[in-house]
Design an enzyme around this catalytic site. Structure first.
Site, PDB file in Angstrom:
ATOM      1  N   SER B 149      56.067  -3.332  57.772  1.00 49.55           N
ATOM      2  CA  SER B 149      56.470  -3.019  59.141  1.00 49.55           C
ATOM      3  C   SER B 149      56.736  -1.516  59.282  1.00 49.55           C
ATOM      4  O   SER B 149      55.828  -0.719  59.056  1.00 49.55           O
ATOM      5  CB  SER B 149      57.688  -3.866  59.521  1.00 49.55           C
ATOM      6  OG  SER B 149      57.885  -3.843  60.915  1.00 49.55           O
ATOM      7  N   ASP B 226      52.494 -13.241  64.060  1.00 45.29           N
ATOM      8  CA  ASP B 226      53.517 -12.188  64.057  1.00 45.29           C
ATOM      9  C   ASP B 226      53.853 -11.826  65.505  1.00 45.29           C
ATOM     10  O   ASP B 226      52.984 -11.401  66.265  1.00 45.29           O
ATOM     11  CB  ASP B 226      52.954 -10.969  63.315  1.00 45.29           C
ATOM     12  CG  ASP B 226      53.992  -9.880  63.070  1.00 45.29           C
ATOM     13  OD1 ASP B 226      54.823  -9.643  63.967  1.00 45.29           O
ATOM     14  OD2 ASP B 226      53.945  -9.283  61.986  1.00 45.29           O
ATOM     15  N   HIS B 261      56.172 -12.392  60.711  1.00 48.06           N
ATOM     16  CA  HIS B 261      56.584 -11.052  60.281  1.00 48.06           C
ATOM     17  C   HIS B 261      57.596 -11.092  59.124  1.00 48.06           C
ATOM     18  O   HIS B 261      58.065 -10.052  58.686  1.00 48.06           O
ATOM     19  CB  HIS B 261      57.225 -10.340  61.481  1.00 48.06           C
ATOM     20  CG  HIS B 261      57.244  -8.836  61.395  1.00 48.06           C
ATOM     21  ND1 HIS B 261      56.105  -8.062  61.489  1.00 48.06           N
ATOM     22  CD2 HIS B 261      58.262  -7.950  61.229  1.00 48.06           C
ATOM     23  CE1 HIS B 261      56.424  -6.776  61.394  1.00 48.06           C
ATOM     24  NE2 HIS B 261      57.727  -6.681  61.224  1.00 48.06           N
TER      25      HIS B 261
END
EC number: 3.1.2.12
Lengths: 282, 282
Positions: B149, B226, B261
């Site tokens: 991320s 995600d 995620h």
């Protein structure tokens, strides 16, 4: 039977980790647990392994930190991770210490009137959860049980008391003889009172002495650098009992050099434990 | 060079996870990081992979939740997990939101006077840490970099700016084009001001367009479920840029069906990433 409410679902290793909430009749409160369902569960019911956690843990620690899903997915096995005590009940003194009360149910059915209404983790794990998971794609005739520390005590004692119900058992760093260590004596005296006959009903070493079951497929790992090894776990007493009973071929107890009590230890050997159970669940 | 203070050491997968604390000259504060040293490091220096974490994380999340040590141990690789921002500094507004300030250093060197003294995570990761780890049994000539991320943004941008320093790069769910997403715009405008030329110096898509390095060994995984895929990560823009530049053979970008995620996603594919790096580090 109460219904299961799905709180979350995350895809992992081809299957899913699902968190459920439900009203518990044994514990008289709302409880949560996590289940890993491998992709094979989309087709037909799969065997499962319960994992009972240690002091202060919730249903999340094992699922987040053990790395067990990698190996469970290889064998098409489900994992069931319950919480460690009733939650959201208010009993005087239940949050005074980290090793008693909330997060420390010790997998027994309390008889002391103060605790007896809610603290029934033995019946919750061995009776209520097995009924509840019939709502999931799990083969209830093929289950095993494992745990860590307080949960290692839970796994071994529940297995010895219900050996027909589980194909195999294993434990990391179990509290093997709780009657004779500070953690166990604090819990047993408060939850069960002073009657040592009742204590023996939840003590792995004592249960093993009177065990009459047909099989004993047990794997135990403990680290030699575990700070609780001498004072709390009493693995030497367990080994001596196993040897005295001539059960060394059925109880494999391993001392792992330099490992401690943490998930860094569990994650290192969890694949061995999953393989142990898989060999009896297939 | 400042010295490293060992805060803890836990044996895992035959090696050790060690937590260090040190005075950071770049960040002007005390910082912590974790290192996994495989057992091979007892004999001679080993190659290493940096892992840069995402928003809100510390040096612990990757080490506790990824399961990466299982695969790193197989290849005899070290893992280095830094924190995500300066710590223990007090700047007005640094704790007002979870996506800016503390836990959200964005792996850049701030130029805005308010943040410029401490928020220098780019230089901390790419210059100070590589010097510090010379005190450890790590082969400084064989290192790679990965992240998740915000840390995926960090890994890819630091790699593109210093490609001679790293053998390979990889990312889970990276913020690939921060100039054009809300997380990135909030961070860049506050840390760097309004000059878009400065923003481009930390934007993977822009850096890739002007990349002149010799090699590009990059693996990117992102989950199709995600929640941040469309709004924040801009993987489609990265893929288009890679295709336009004719670099599809060097940038392997994979969309993983149904994954989100979380660390449940990372743990599923982290072995692939370790293997990717191992092939260039051996």
């Amino acid at each position: 039977m109460s219904s299961l409410t799905k709180l979350s679902s995350n895809k992992t290793f081809g299957g899913h980790v699902i968190k459920y909430e439900h009203a518990s009749t044994e514990l008289d409160c709302t409880m949560k647990f996590n289940v890993f369902l491998p992709k094979e569960a989309d087709q037909s019911p799969v065997p499962a392994i319960y994992f009972l956690s240690g002091l202060t843990c919730t249903e999340d620690n094992f699922i987040q930190k053990s790395g067990a899903m990698a190996e469970a997915a290889k064998h098409g096995l489900a994992l069931i991770a319950p919480d460690t005590s009733p939650r959201g009940v208010s009993i005087e003194g239940d949050s005074d210490s980290w090793d008693f009360g909330t997060g420390a149910g010790f997998y027994l059915d309390a008889t002391d009137p103060k605790w007896a209404k809610h603290y029934r983790m033995y019946s919750y794990v061995s009776k209520e959860l097995p009924e509840l998971i019939k709502q999931l794609p799990i083969d209830a005739t093929r289950v095993s049980i494992m745990g860590h520390s307080m949960g290692g005590h839970g796994a071994l004692s529940i297995f010895l008391k219900n050996s027909a119900q589980y194909k195999s058992a294993s434990a990391f760093s179990p509290i093997a003889n709780p009657m004779n260590c500070p953690w166990g004596q604090k819990a047993f005296s408060n939850y069960l009172g002073d009657n040592k006959d009742e204590w023996e009903q939840y003590d792995t070493v004592e249960l093993l002495k009177s065990f009459q079951g047909q099989h004993n497929h047990v794997l135990v790992d403990v680290g030699t650098s575990d700070n609780f090894l001498q004072g709390e776990l009493k693995i030497d007493t367990l080994q001596q009992t196993v040897d005295d009973l001539g059960r060394a071929d059925q109880w494999k107890i391993r001392y792992q050099e330099g490992y401690d009590h943490s998930y860094f230890f569990i994650s290192t050997f969890v694949a061995d434990h999953i393989q142990h159970h898989a060999s009896y669940l297939k």
